[in-house]
Scaffold this active site. Structure first.
Site, mmCIF file in Angstrom:
data_model
loop_
_atom_site.group_PDB
_atom_site.id
_atom_site.type_symbol
_atom_site.label_atom_id
_atom_site.label_comp_id
_atom_site.label_asym_id
_atom_site.label_seq_id
_atom_site.Cartn_x
_atom_site.Cartn_y
_atom_site.Cartn_z
ATOM 1 N N SER A 1 -28.941 -18.216 -18.476
ATOM 2 C CA SER A 1 -27.901 -18.128 -19.503
ATOM 3 C C SER A 1 -27.419 -16.690 -19.652
ATOM 4 O O SER A 1 -26.218 -16.403 -19.646
ATOM 5 C CB SER A 1 -28.445 -18.655 -20.833
ATOM 6 O OG SER A 1 -27.531 -18.418 -21.885
ATOM 7 N N ARG B 1 -29.096 -26.962 -25.687
ATOM 8 C CA ARG B 1 -30.486 -26.500 -25.767
ATOM 9 C C ARG B 1 -30.885 -26.236 -27.208
ATOM 10 O O ARG B 1 -32.031 -26.481 -27.610
ATOM 11 C CB ARG B 1 -30.663 -25.234 -24.924
ATOM 12 C CG ARG B 1 -30.631 -25.459 -23.415
ATOM 13 C CD ARG B 1 -30.472 -24.152 -22.657
ATOM 14 N NE ARG B 1 -31.440 -23.169 -23.088
ATOM 15 C CZ ARG B 1 -31.186 -21.856 -23.155
ATOM 16 N NH1 ARG B 1 -29.998 -21.384 -22.848
ATOM 17 N NH2 ARG B 1 -32.123 -21.021 -23.536
ATOM 18 N N LYS C 1 -23.562 -14.781 -17.464
ATOM 19 C CA LYS C 1 -22.453 -14.068 -18.111
ATOM 20 C C LYS C 1 -22.378 -12.628 -17.625
ATOM 21 O O LYS C 1 -21.282 -12.101 -17.408
ATOM 22 C CB LYS C 1 -22.614 -14.119 -19.627
ATOM 23 C CG LYS C 1 -22.519 -15.529 -20.210
ATOM 24 C CD LYS C 1 -22.489 -15.536 -21.718
ATOM 25 C CE LYS C 1 -23.800 -15.137 -22.347
ATOM 26 N NZ LYS C 1 -24.837 -16.178 -22.221
ATOM 27 N N ASP D 1 -22.429 -22.380 -19.296
ATOM 28 C CA ASP D 1 -23.467 -21.806 -20.154
ATOM 29 C C ASP D 1 -23.179 -22.064 -21.626
ATOM 30 O O ASP D 1 -24.085 -22.390 -22.398
ATOM 31 C CB ASP D 1 -23.588 -20.300 -19.913
ATOM 32 C CG ASP D 1 -24.551 -19.665 -20.900
ATOM 33 O OD1 ASP D 1 -25.743 -20.009 -20.866
ATOM 34 O OD2 ASP D 1 -24.107 -18.858 -21.740
ATOM 35 N N HIS E 1 -28.162 -5.497 -22.070
ATOM 36 C CA HIS E 1 -28.326 -6.732 -22.829
ATOM 37 C C HIS E 1 -29.657 -6.693 -23.560
ATOM 38 O O HIS E 1 -30.691 -6.375 -22.966
ATOM 39 C CB HIS E 1 -28.299 -7.969 -21.929
ATOM 40 C CG HIS E 1 -28.524 -9.239 -22.693
ATOM 41 N ND1 HIS E 1 -27.515 -9.863 -23.387
ATOM 42 C CD2 HIS E 1 -29.659 -9.965 -22.924
ATOM 43 C CE1 HIS E 1 -27.995 -10.929 -23.993
ATOM 44 N NE2 HIS E 1 -29.298 -11.012 -23.738
#
Length: 426
Positions: free
Chosen positions: A185, A170, A189, A163, A84
């Site tokens: 967040s 947000r 996932k 999320d 990520h």
């Protein structure tokens, strides 16, 4: 009986939320019992007061439990390894990285997102390939992992729905910067995805969300702690995002650059980071003793996996990519050495040309973007093109040029370059 006001008050006053309070408020918000304005107040309290490691881990678990978990496990000996990135300008690394790691013996389930603001989105880039589709079912993801070894696709609708709802809130309430909320967040996932190991590429610099290495390190350590609390092996590279990655920022432009990397060429910084992340992913996944990713990349084996991956999702890997109808240069003002290239400014310019979106529902222009023709440290002459602006909308050119004001300084001496990978956290 827990109430939203009670939970907000605890965090407002600097208290620590209990596990039961966290489970209730996340579940009730997902179900629509807790109102948007109440969750907005809680998010602001979390931004201002922070969360303990235990609170953040429990918040992450509650978001995971708001939806389904995927079970993508495949053949034994082929671990699931994911990456990520926290996002940047020209960050197309996922595109060559997923097929490279698959070619080295791991399976890569890369559930990705779309761009917002000055940072690009992996799915937007791939959708510039004719026919390619982002939405896959869990069965399709599992089948492609078994057959090809890599998949890049959209998150399934039932994965961490809390999320998805909280992220949108947000974005409009000024609470995006909260490290516990960012970390939970991302990790909700990734943990729900069911991967065996996760490597994080946490960007630092003008084009990144975290502007300093210190803030990037704080986020990286928080995510690694969450991973450990949920039994997921994780590590993080802190990488520089003060200048764009590679020579392109834009959807089709970045796909073309990624293909050149997979074919054994491409900009040195993109190749370097792709190989560094691949080595980290393979080590973390326990894939040892095989060929080095650098040699696999040079051999063309990763390019074969890329072609199979694109075709498996309906794309034509041989189809021409979209090309902008208007291309205009930005010229050097004087002789000298290019002393910098501000990543944020380049990202904003690409966004204004049509490569990005201001709201999630906005369309993107696949052909729009910026191509760099010089890098910091290069000698340049007055009138020499430093970069190109690509767009189908000529009315965007003036605002894109305005975004680049001061972003390409020219000096008499070459600047001192820094490393691309600033730190590795494990």
């Amino acid at each position: 009986m827990t109430s939203a006001v009670e939970v907000i008050a605890v965090k407002r006053d600097g208290g620590v939320l209990s596990g039961e309070q966290i489970d209730w408020v996340v579940g009730a918000y997902t179900a629509g019992v807790v109102a948007e304005e109440q969750m907005a107040a809680l998010a602001m309290a979390i931004l201002l007061r922070g969360m303990t490691a235990a609170e953040t881990a429990r918040w992450t678990r509650a978001m995971i439990d708001s939806g389904d978990r995927l079970d993508l496990r495949g053949e034994p000996g082929r671990p699931l390894v994911d990456k990520h990135s926290t996002g940047g300008v020209g960050d197309k690394i996922t595109l060559p990285l997923a097929p490279l790691v698959a070619a080295c013996g791991a399976a890569v389930p890369q559930l990705s997102g779309r761009g917002l603001g000055h940072t690009g989105g992996t799915l937007d880039k791939l959708e510039s390939i004719p026919g390619w589709r982002a939405a896959l079912t869990e069965e399709e993801i599992r089948a492609q992992l078994a057959e090809v070894g890599a998949v890049i696709c959209a998150t399934t609708p039932t994965l961490a729905p809390a999320d998805r709802k909280l992220y949108a809130l947000r974005d409009v309430t000024g609470t995006v910067e909260s490290v516990p909320l960012i970390a939970s967040s991302i990790m909700s996932k990734k943990i729900a995805e069911g991967t065996d190991a996760l490597v994080l590429d946490v960007k630092a610099g003008s084009g990144a969300f975290m502007k300093t290495p210190e803030r990037a390190r704080e986020l990286a350590r928080t995510m690694i702690e969450i991973a450990g609390a949920h039994g997921l092996r994780a590590s993080a590279l802190i990488t520089d995002m003060s200048v764009p990655l590679g020579l392109t920022a834009g959807n089709a432009l970045e796909v073309a650059e990624s293909v050149s990397v997979l074919q054994g060429g491409g900009p040195p910084d993109v190749v370097e980071l792709t190989v560094r992340l691949a080595r980290e992913m393979l080590a973390l996944g326990g894939v040892n003793g095989g060929p080095d990713p650098a040699s696999v990349l040079a051999s063309g084996k990763a390019y074969d996996v890329w072609r199979a991956m694109i075709a498996a999702q309906g794309g034509d890997p041989d189809a021409p990519l979209p090309v902008a109808r208007r291309v205009e240069p930005v010229l050097a003002s004087r002789d000298g050495v290019l002393a910098g290239c501000d990543a944020f400014a380049v990202g904003v310019a690409a966004w204004r040309l049509g490569a990005g979106r201001a709201r999630k529902e906005d369309p993107v222009d696949a052909a729009a973007g910026v191509r760099l023709l010089a890098r910091p440290g290069d000698a340049v002459a007055a009138g020499q093109p430093l970069l190109e602006l690509h767009t189908d909308r000529p009315d965007t050119l003036e605002s894109a040029r305005a975004a680049l004001t001061g972003a390409l300084p020219i000096a008499d001496e070459a600047p001192r370059g820094g490393p691309l990978v600033l730190e590795v956290l494990r």
